[in-house]
Enzyme design. Structure first.
Site, PDB file in Angstrom:
ATOM      1  N   GLY A   1      -5.523  13.593  44.323  1.00 26.00           N
ATOM      2  CA  GLY A   1      -5.462  13.268  43.127  1.00 26.00           C
ATOM      3  C   GLY A   1      -6.729  12.939  42.161  1.00 26.00           C
ATOM      4  N   ARG A   2      -6.758  12.502  40.987  1.00 24.06           N
ATOM      5  CA  ARG A   2      -7.643  12.398  40.051  1.00 24.06           C
ATOM      6  C   ARG A   2      -8.305  10.863  39.955  1.00 24.06           C
ATOM      7  NH1 ARG A   2      -5.497  16.791  35.494  1.00 24.06           N
ATOM      8  NH2 ARG A   2      -7.512  16.044  34.300  1.00 24.06           N
ATOM      9  N   ILE A   3      -8.562  10.581  38.711  1.00 21.65           N
ATOM     10  CA  ILE A   3      -9.119   9.123  38.659  1.00 21.65           C
ATOM     11  C   ILE A   3      -8.012   8.154  38.351  1.00 21.65           C
ATOM     12  CG2 ILE A   3      -9.559   9.295  35.967  1.00 21.65           C
ATOM     13  CD1 ILE A   3     -12.416   7.950  36.895  1.00 21.65           C
ATOM     14  N   THR A   4      -8.265   6.689  39.044  1.00 18.46           N
ATOM     15  CA  THR A   4      -7.405   5.568  38.778  1.00 18.46           C
ATOM     16  C   THR A   4      -8.221   4.323  38.852  1.00 18.46           C
ATOM     17  OG1 THR A   4      -5.325   4.624  39.422  1.00 18.46           O
ATOM     18  CG2 THR A   4      -6.829   5.229  41.197  1.00 18.46           C
TER      19      THR A   4
ATOM     20  N   ALA B   1       1.108   4.201  42.097  1.00 16.25           N
ATOM     21  CA  ALA B   1       0.454   5.361  42.340  1.00 16.25           C
ATOM     22  C   ALA B   1       0.274   5.418  43.801  1.00 16.25           C
ATOM     23  CB  ALA B   1      -0.755   5.111  41.475  1.00 16.25           C
TER      24      ALA B   1
ATOM     25  N   CYS C   1      -5.023   9.265  36.455  1.00 13.88           N
ATOM     26  CA  CYS C   1      -4.502  10.194  37.296  1.00 13.88           C
ATOM     27  C   CYS C   1      -4.260  11.591  36.552  1.00 13.88           C
ATOM     28  CB  CYS C   1      -3.009   9.971  37.792  1.00 13.88           C
ATOM     29  SG  CYS C   1      -2.990   8.334  38.399  1.00 13.88           S
TER      30      CYS C   1
END
Length: 266
Positions: free
Chosen positions: A89-92, A167, A198
């Site tokens: 995934g990406r940033i959260t 998430a 995300c």
């Protein structure tokens, strides 16, 4: 997210390698790095069969965490620290008022990552529907649990587009899972406004409290979530098709953006 193929195991079969009861450990409010180190140590022990399957329940102080596919354009503009982590995934964002659950479990062979993710989603869907968010479901192409824009939240301050309520971000090493899921209970949404959460900029984020128009604590949400998680992993809660929309996969978008960036420098 719909599965691209049938799962390796029948839907009513446990995905866990062990039939022993899950051990629940409540960590309270714990620094993210400390919790990550604790996860890693437990995962190593679980792979060596030194401990049984463990579920960690935690709340973190405010922090951003950036997964493997995070782009520079996703990063925060408010100066809050960012920890780069080894999950997908990406940033959260993680922080106060958000319920975080880390399953440290050994998966049955052959390991089925897609089925594991879908079972985590199913547990969240079951729990939030039980709490009152009856339209919660999936968006094909994106992980997590969503509320459709056609659902009118009880609190008028809630976002109006399709909105993410729960998430996911996982890592599996030597057949043992790490990281897990985060469910927004009564947290602020302020921190999401400083990142491309995300990697998604065409939808919103929400909380149980906004959707239901009342304060939903971590303690209230924990009970149905842990019960549903146990049932989903064991095959007592069957993964169903709760898809209500489709959208571009932010992971694929990130991969394409990196490809173009590399090509531009060649």
């Amino acid at each position: 997210m719909t599965a691209p193929r049938d799962p390796f195991f029948p839907a009513d079969r446990s995905i866990r390698a062990s039939g022993a009861p899950l051990e629940i450990r409540h960590l309270g409010r714990m620094d993210y790095q400390e919790a990550w180190d604790y996860q890693a140590a437990l995962a190593k022990q679980r792979a060596a069969e030194e401990v049984s399957d463990v579920i960690l329940v935690v709340e973190h102080p405010n922090i951003y965490t950036a997964g493997k596919r995070t782009l520079e354009s996703d990063m925060p503009d408010n100066g809050l620290p960012v920890i780069t982590v080894d999950r997908g995934g990406r940033i959260t964002w993680h922080g106060e008022g958000q319920l975080v659950v880390y399953p440290i479990i050994k998966l049955a062979e052959p390991v089925d990552v897609v089925d594991y993710v879908r079972r985590l989603e199913e547990a969240i869907i079951q729990a939030v529907r039980e709490l009152g968010v009856t339209t919660a479901g999936r968006v094909d192409g994106r992980s997590g649990v969503w509320v459709p824009h056609t659902t009118v939240a009880a609190d008028p301050a809630a976002p109006k587009r399709d909105r993410k309520l729960g998430a996911l971000g996982i890592r599996i090493t030597r057949g043992v899972t790490m990281h897990g899921l985060a469910l927004n209970c009564n947290n602020t949404l302020e921190y999401y406004g400083h990142i491309v959460a995300c990697g998604i900029d065409d939808a919103d984020v929400t909380t149980l409290s906004l959707e239901l128009g009342r304060d939903v604590t971590l303690e209230e949400a924990e009970v149905p979530l842990l019960r549903a998680l146990d049932d989903a992993l064991a095959g007592r809660l069957i993964v169903a098709d709760h898809t209500f929309a489709s959208a571009p996969d932010p992971g694929k978008q990130a991969a394409e953006a990196r490809r173009k960036a590399r090509a531009a420098h060649e």
